[in-house]
Design a protein around this motif. Structure first.
Motif, PDB file in Angstrom:
ATOM      1  N   ARG A 163      -3.911  -4.480   0.933  1.00  0.00           N
ATOM      2  CA  ARG A 163      -4.743  -4.143   2.078  1.00  0.00           C
ATOM      3  C   ARG A 163      -6.000  -5.102   2.393  1.00  0.00           C
ATOM      4  O   ARG A 163      -6.482  -5.008   3.333  1.00  0.00           O
ATOM      5  CB  ARG A 163      -4.860  -2.598   2.094  1.00  0.00           C
ATOM      6  N   ASP A 164      -6.617  -5.262   1.160  1.00  0.00           N
ATOM      7  CA  ASP A 164      -7.943  -5.697   1.054  1.00  0.00           C
ATOM      8  C   ASP A 164      -8.078  -7.301   0.735  1.00  0.00           C
ATOM      9  O   ASP A 164      -8.295  -8.095   1.775  1.00  0.00           O
ATOM     10  CB  ASP A 164      -8.594  -5.007  -0.026  1.00  0.00           C
ATOM     11  N   SER A 165      -7.712  -7.902  -0.426  1.00  0.00           N
ATOM     12  CA  SER A 165      -7.847  -9.096  -0.784  1.00  0.00           C
ATOM     13  C   SER A 165      -6.978 -10.024  -0.389  1.00  0.00           C
ATOM     14  O   SER A 165      -7.192 -11.351   0.177  1.00  0.00           O
ATOM     15  CB  SER A 165      -7.836  -9.214  -2.422  1.00  0.00           C
ATOM     16  N   LEU A 178      -4.180  -1.872  -3.113  1.00  0.00           N
ATOM     17  CA  LEU A 178      -5.621  -2.435  -2.815  1.00  0.00           C
ATOM     18  C   LEU A 178      -5.678  -3.705  -2.561  1.00  0.00           C
ATOM     19  O   LEU A 178      -6.248  -4.471  -1.567  1.00  0.00           O
ATOM     20  CB  LEU A 178      -6.406  -1.695  -4.033  1.00  0.00           C
TER      21      LEU A 178
END
Length: 199
Positions: free
Chosen positions: A174-176, A171
């Motif tokens: 891929r995101d932050s 997570l």
């Protein structure tokens, strides 16, 4: 170092300006300023004398270099392998209200190194703080994983949180993490260090 630290007397002016902006309803700018101030305070602790080398509280010599900060952009793994990188990334996640992700990941890393006699207590704490459905710092995992992790935490082994940790890592990756690399905080830090190196 220009543009990196505030002189003490300007902090009160800055706080006054922040209060005005909040009163005017410019909450987004307030959040960015607060993040900037938090990051500056963090870096002030980590890197008080950028040019002359840095001594941390445990009296180890630590030098935050442009090369190290560039390495952070190669992978999340390299960023998290760096003590300074963890701190800067954590401040960024705080600005996005998602610092529970790195806190959980770090708690899991610590948990894996725990003596078997203390696993039960640590597993309980991690479960209560991050996993249970009403946890204060609840991580973003689905119901099935939450239930499976709860079951593993009741009879803990060193791998009880591995699946949940991997999910949180992905997570962040891929995101932050991509947003962190594009953030002003990261780019300004890199630019500042590169400027100091070329002097």
């Amino acid at each position: 170092m220009p543009g990196f630290f505030f002189p003490h007397n300007n902090m009160t002016e800055l706080n006054g300006r922040d209060d005005c902006k909040l009163a005017e309803g410019k909450i987004h700018k307030k959040k960015q300023k607060a993040f900037g101030a938090d990051l500056k305070n963090y870096l002030k602790c980590m890197v008080p004398h950028m040019e002359s080398g840095i001594k941390t509280s445990n009296s180890r010599n630590v030098m935050l270099s442009a090369e190290e900060v560039i390495q952070w952009s190669q992978s999340l793994e390299k960023l998290l392998a760096s003590q300074s990188g963890q701190g800067v990334f954590r401040e960024f996640l705080k600005s996005e209200f998602s610092e529970e992700n790195i806190e959980f990941w770090l708690a899991c890393e610590d948990y894996k190194k725990t003596n078997s006699d203390y696993l039960h207590g640590k597993a309980e704490r991690i479960y209560e703080e991050f996993v249970q459905s009403d946890a204060i710092k609840q991580i973003n995992i689905d119901y099935q994983m939450r239930e499976a992790t709860a079951k593993r935490a009741q009879d803990p082994t060193h791998t009880s949180f591995d699946e949940a940790q991997k999910t949180v890592y992905i997570l962040m990756e891929r995101d932050s993490y991509p947003r962190f690399l594009k953030s002003k905080a990261y780019l300004n830090l890199l630019n500042q260090l590169q400027t100091n190196t070329s002097k």
